[in-house]
Design an enzyme around this catalytic site. Structure first.
Site, short mmCIF file in Angstrom:
data_model
loop_
_atom_site.label_atom_id
_atom_site.label_comp_id
_atom_site.label_asym_id
_atom_site.label_seq_id
_atom_site.Cartn_x
_atom_site.Cartn_y
_atom_site.Cartn_z
N LYS C 83 0.78 -1.35 0.38
CA LYS C 83 -0.06 0.17 0.08
C LYS C 83 0.64 1.50 -0.02
CE LYS C 83 -3.62 1.58 3.18
NZ LYS C 83 -4.95 1.31 3.83
N SER C 158 -9.01 1.29 2.90
CA SER C 158 -8.92 1.90 2.16
C SER C 158 -7.54 1.56 1.48
CB SER C 158 -8.08 3.35 3.53
OG SER C 158 -7.23 2.62 4.43
N SER C 182 -9.18 -1.04 7.16
CA SER C 182 -9.19 -1.26 5.97
C SER C 182 -8.52 -2.12 5.13
CB SER C 182 -8.24 0.26 6.25
OG SER C 182 -8.39 1.36 6.42
#
Lengths: 450, 100, 471
Positions: C83, C158, C182
């Protein structure tokens, strides 16, 4: 008609850079003085994304030690908090400091006449980077160096107990001494490892009336950027005068921050917006709290040497040493330790302590004799030596001077080496029993009279 | 319903150094008021005997020894900035704690 | 050569010399090239670097025997994506925000170094909601990430790009962060496993902070075995993150009792999700796992607690972005970031701190106490991750509060600092993925892995791949 005077109400804030090897929250060296910019930084103190703080054990220990020496209570539970504000030298946009539960609280300091001045708190925080303003081309810029960012800083805050400038100066000097004694910092004003701020207001009191209610005035002026003890004194004097003049006219003193201009000997307004700063403190989530147990604190207590103010009292009371000699010994820990040795050993020699102190101070005999015992021996010998009497010196000197009128002329004209020759001649006549200083003094007096 | 005034929004933006225009002030005032109103439901919870939790690890006294290690090289330290001068970070002159 | 694989399969290929590391990496790169134009799960792809690293691995393979190379590189053959919150030295890291568009970090996150030292090859940085602000993957400054199971649907956020990159076989595993679901939400939405470890089990050093007391460093995979393998490497203390601790789970792994929180199965939960979990529960029960009802009455306040504490910590953590030492100035923050910063500043500001932040910290304690109490009568807790199956792009984005309320089931684990494993199970009638989560007490990851591996057997789990070939 009632008479009033305006009594100063002064509180102090002292920042002290700790002399640890490592910065407060990262592994960078805490030595930042005069090195190339941004060469002593890492992701943590530079505030890079993703960096996290890791506290320095030694910094905490030094702060506790310092607090204990000022009779503070050490909080069993303590934590760090984030203090938010934006400034280019604050790399994270917040400073890791301590808000409501500082390491040390509620201590005090005693002046040489035993007046007590309360210490509100002592806590740990990290220092910011440094900004200098420079003109580059036709524009002005601020240049930022983060070498100092993250260096451990101890903040000491007193209650507004000071009303006399001399006490203020004595206190800050003792804070500096204590830092050096405890080896927590060099507390150098010039290098910035000790920084001072003062809060001043004046309280109206009826002259001669005792036991008045010591209310705090409804305003205070903050004096900042004072970088020497001398300037502190002048700044306080200037500000007290300024506030007195305003209050005497019946006006109000504006609550603000002021600096001191050493050229004009006046304080000047550094007026920033008057609203109280909202630092949005909250407990630092990245650092677990610090707990101290009584056992630990007791152990640290045993590690604390005699503090300068205790030593001062002892030298004055028990030894009857002159104040100026006391201060000289207090300033220098090494010398002080030497003198303590002398005190121990002198029990056998029985020499007058003031005399010994005088010999050390005026003749640097502690440098000449590395061993205190040897110094005592030397002084004992000196004392027991029989010198030629003043009369004998006078006779010998008079006869030598009479025989050497040309030499005296040369001496008067600047040939200083003649003095040595004259002293030597007189000493010869005295078979070496003359006190050199006395001989020299006699010659100098004789020359002046002629 | 809790209402966060426009003047408060402006003050918050100032504290947080966020630039917002008139339209955004209006929008944020509505949105934040709604959210703050919702989260105010916490007032219904009895927390008389609750100690605030700020960390879930239960750890204490985590510290490092007083040892140093190598710092970044100057070119790495300042290399990500667009404004440097002789190894310093350079910004327009600061006045009153704000960058112009 | 297929990238529909696992760590074990890749290792077998390499050790049996059926493929080289370079060929493997090349296959993943080709998959990215082919499908990521539509899916938009990567912000940066490490084309040359990954191949160079692959060559180094191939060299090591030629010089070492099987046993010694596996002991040196336990994650040999693993191609990993990160990420874009994870700092990777020398490789651009943006947080999916314009603010860090050109930021090339001077250091790597602890976890990145650990994985590289274990033999992983970093294939790229994945898209996400900017600064991890979001639950759908629609808040990125680098475009929306699409769900490979249905491109009109959100992948969840996310850690949207991380989930998609694993789901669409563009890497073997992916690292993400879970501050309030997330990892778990996008895992459920893309039919992958997603682990949110215990807070304090995996170092946060070098990962761009969102909410410091809630952020957990976790990862995605396609099997329970791979989730476990990666955790073995990422967990553990370093001398950089002061909130780390190591503990082992010592309770027995037999006669398990799983708690079912009554409050989680009431109004607001979609029927499809609810029925699906009940199916999972019966599979467990058929195989001897017991379930009992537990009550967590204060978890309903979790969203409010979260939406006070998180923005407060966000507003603080984003203070360092002033454009002086790196990145752009604060004007480059997008709308959602600005909103959270403002909200956080509000709840911390003088006059409001006690009413909001302090109160939230106290309610957090109440919730934690409740969870601790619940674990006295069960070993683990089963729960939905989302109130609904994957929703369509644009459905919730215009109403921030509506979006925030999707976090209701995820918040508990983050507030209490406990681990949770998102397990893929079931599909909607439209063919979109479903799943659930299993939470355990702090440091009970081994229990969660054990339950997940068993469930794979109970449910005849096979790896499922989205039909990306028709994109």
């Amino acid at each position: 008609m009632k008479k009033y005077n305006y009594v100063p109400v002064i509180g102090l804030e002292v920042h002290i850079e700790l002399s640890t090897k490592r910065k407060m929250f990262c592994d960078c060296s805490s030595e930042h003085f005069q090195i190339k910019p941004n060469t002593n930084v890492c992701p943590i103190c530079l505030g890079l994304p993703g960096a996290l703080p890791y506290p320095n054990k030694e910094a905490v220990k030094k702060c506790i030690k310092f607090g204990i020496s000022f009779n503070c209570m050490i909080n069993k539970f303590s934590k760090f908090d984030r203090k938010h504000y934006f400034y280019p030298d604050l790399s994270k946009g917040y400073q890791i400091s301590q808000y409501d539960i500082p390491f040390c609280e509620g201590g005090h300091w005693k002046s040489s006449v035993n007046s007590v001045f309360r210490i509100k708190r002592i806590h740990l925080e990290e220092d910011t980077g440094k900004i200098q303003h420079r003109k580059i081309g036709s524009e002005y810029f601020s240049l930022i160096d983060f070498n100092r960012s993250g260096v451990p800083l101890m903040e000491l805050v007193t209650e507004p107990d000071f009303s006399n400038i001399n006490d203020v100066l004595d206190f800050v000097k003792d804070v500096q001494l204590a830092s050096r004694y405890l080896e927590v910092s060099n507390a150098d004003m010039e290098k910035g490892s000790m920084r001072l701020e003062a809060n001043i207001s004046l309280r109206k009191e009826e002259t001669g009336k005792r036991d008045q209610m010591k209310r705090l005035p409804d305003y205070k002026v903050e004096l900042k950027n004072i970088n020497s003890f001398r300037f502190l004194r002048s700044a306080l004097e200037a500000e007290i005068k300024r506030q007195t003049d305003i209050l005497k006219m019946g006006d109000k003193v504006i609550q603000e921050t002021r600096g001191y201009n050493e050229k004009t000997h006046q304080t000047y307004s550094q007026r920033s917006k008057e609203e109280a700063k909202d630092y949005r403190y909250f407990p630092e989530p990245d650092i677990p709290p610090i707990l101290h147990q009584s056992k630990e604190i007791d152990i640290i207590k045993t590690d604390i040497p005699e503090m300068p103010w205790m030593k001062r009292q002892r030298y004055k009371k028990d030894i009857g040493l002159k104040d100026e000699y006391t201060e000289i010994f207090l300033k220098d820990r090494k010398r002080s330790a030497y003198f303590e040795q002398i005190l121990l050993l002198n029990k056998n020699s029985g020499l007058d302590l003031s005399y010994i102190a005088d010999q050390i101070v005026n003749k640097n005999l502690d440098l000449k004799y590395q061993s205190p015992q040897k110094l005592l021996n030397a002084l004992s010998v000196e004392k027991n030596k029989t010198y030629a009497s003043s009369k004998e010196i006078k006779n010998a000197a008079d006869s030598v001077l009479k025989e050497n009128t040309k030499a005296i002329e040369d001496l008067k004209n600047g040939k200083i080496q003649i003095l040595g020759y004259l002293i030597g001649s007189i000493q010869k006549k005295l078979n070496g029993k003359g006190n050199i200083n006395e001989i020299r003094r006699y010659i100098e007096n004789a020359l002046m009279e002629n | 319903m809790i209402k966060i005034k426009h003047s408060e929004i402006v003050h918050l933006a100032d504290l947080a150094q966020i630039k917002i225009n008139k339209k955004e002030i209006q929008k944020l005032s509505l949105q934040l008021s709604k959210i703050v109103d919702y989260v105010s439901e916490l007032n219904d919870v009895d927390t008389k005997n609750a100690v605030p939790t700020n960390q879930t690890t239960g750890l204490t006294n985590v510290t490092n020894d007083d040892l140093t290690s190598i710092s970044l090289k100057q070119e790495d330290a300042v290399g990500q900035s667009k404004n440097i001068y002789q190894g310093f970070f350079k910004v327009p002159i600061t006045i009153k704690n704000k960058i112009i | 050569m297929t990238t529909q694989s696992t760590i074990e399969k890749n290792q077998k290929l390499l050790l049996e010399k059926k493929a080289s590391m370079r060929e493997l990496v090349d296959a993943y790169l080709k998959t990215i090239q082919k499908y990521d134009g539509v899916l938009n799960s990567f912000i940066t792809v490490n084309n040359e670097i990954s191949l160079k690293k692959a060559d180094l691995v191939d060299k090591l393979l030629s010089k070492n025997d099987k046993v010694s190379i596996l002991s040196k590189l336990p994650l040999l053959g693993t191609v990993v994506s990160y990420k874009d919150l994870f700092l990777t030295k020398g490789i651009r890291t943006t947080a999916a925000s314009k603010v860090l568009e050109s930021f090339v970090p001077q250091y790597s996150a602890t976890v990145v170094d650990k994985l590289e030292n274990a033999g992983c090859i970093n294939i790229g940085k994945t898209n996400c909601d900017a600064w991890a602000h979001g639950s759908s993957g629609e808040n990125s400054d680098y475009g929306v990430t699409k769900n490979p199971w249905g491109v009109e649907y959100v992948p969840g956020g996310s850690s949207s790009g991380s989930a998609v990159s694993v789901s669409a076989n563009m890497c073997t595993v992916s690292l993400g962060t879970d501050t309030c679901g997330s990892i778990r939400l996008p895992a459920n939405y893309t039919y992958t496993y997603g682990l949110k470890p215990t807070y304090g089990a995996v170092s946060r050093y070098g990962v761009i902070a969102m909410a410091s007391s809630l952020d957990c460093i976790g990862h995605f995979s396609k099997t329970a075995a791979d989730i476990k393998k990666v955790f073995e490497i990422t967990k553990g203390r370093d001398l950089k993150d002061a909130t780390l601790d190591e503990k082992s789970y010592n309770k027995k792994l037999t006669n398990m009792v799983i708690g079912v929180p009554d409050e989680f199965f009431q109004n607001g939960l979609s029927d499809e999700v609810s029925l699906n979990i009940k199916k999972a529960i019966s599979l467990f029960e058929k195989n001897g796992v017991k379930f009992n009802k537990i009550n967590l009455p204060h978890t309903k306040y979790g969203i409010s607690v979260y939406y006070i504490i998180q923005p407060a910590e966000v507003s603080s953590n984003l203070s360092r972005y002033d454009g002086i030492r790196y990145g752009k100035g604060r004007d480059a923050f997008s709308e959602e970031a600005k909103r959270r910063i403002m909200l956080g500043t509000y709840v911390l500001s003088s006059g409001y701190y006690d009413a909001y932040y302090l109160k939230a910290m106290k309610v957090r304690s109440v919730i934690i106490r409740e969870i601790d109490q619940a674990f006295k009568s069960c070993d683990a807790i089963i729960a939905p991750v989302s109130t609904t199956p994957p929703f369509k792009l644009g459905e919730k984005i215009s109403d921030p509060l509506k979006m925030y309320l999707t976090d209701i089931y995820a918040a508990t684990a983050n507030l209490a600092g406990i681990p949770s494993l998102a397990i893929p199970f079931g599909f909607t009638n439209d063919g979109m993925p479903l799943g659930f989560q299993i939470m355990g007490p702090r440091y009970s990851e081994n229990l969660l892995f054990h339950l997940a591996e068993n469930f794979e057997a109970y449910s005849n789990y096979t790896i499922k791949n989205p039909d990306i070939y028709n994109l």
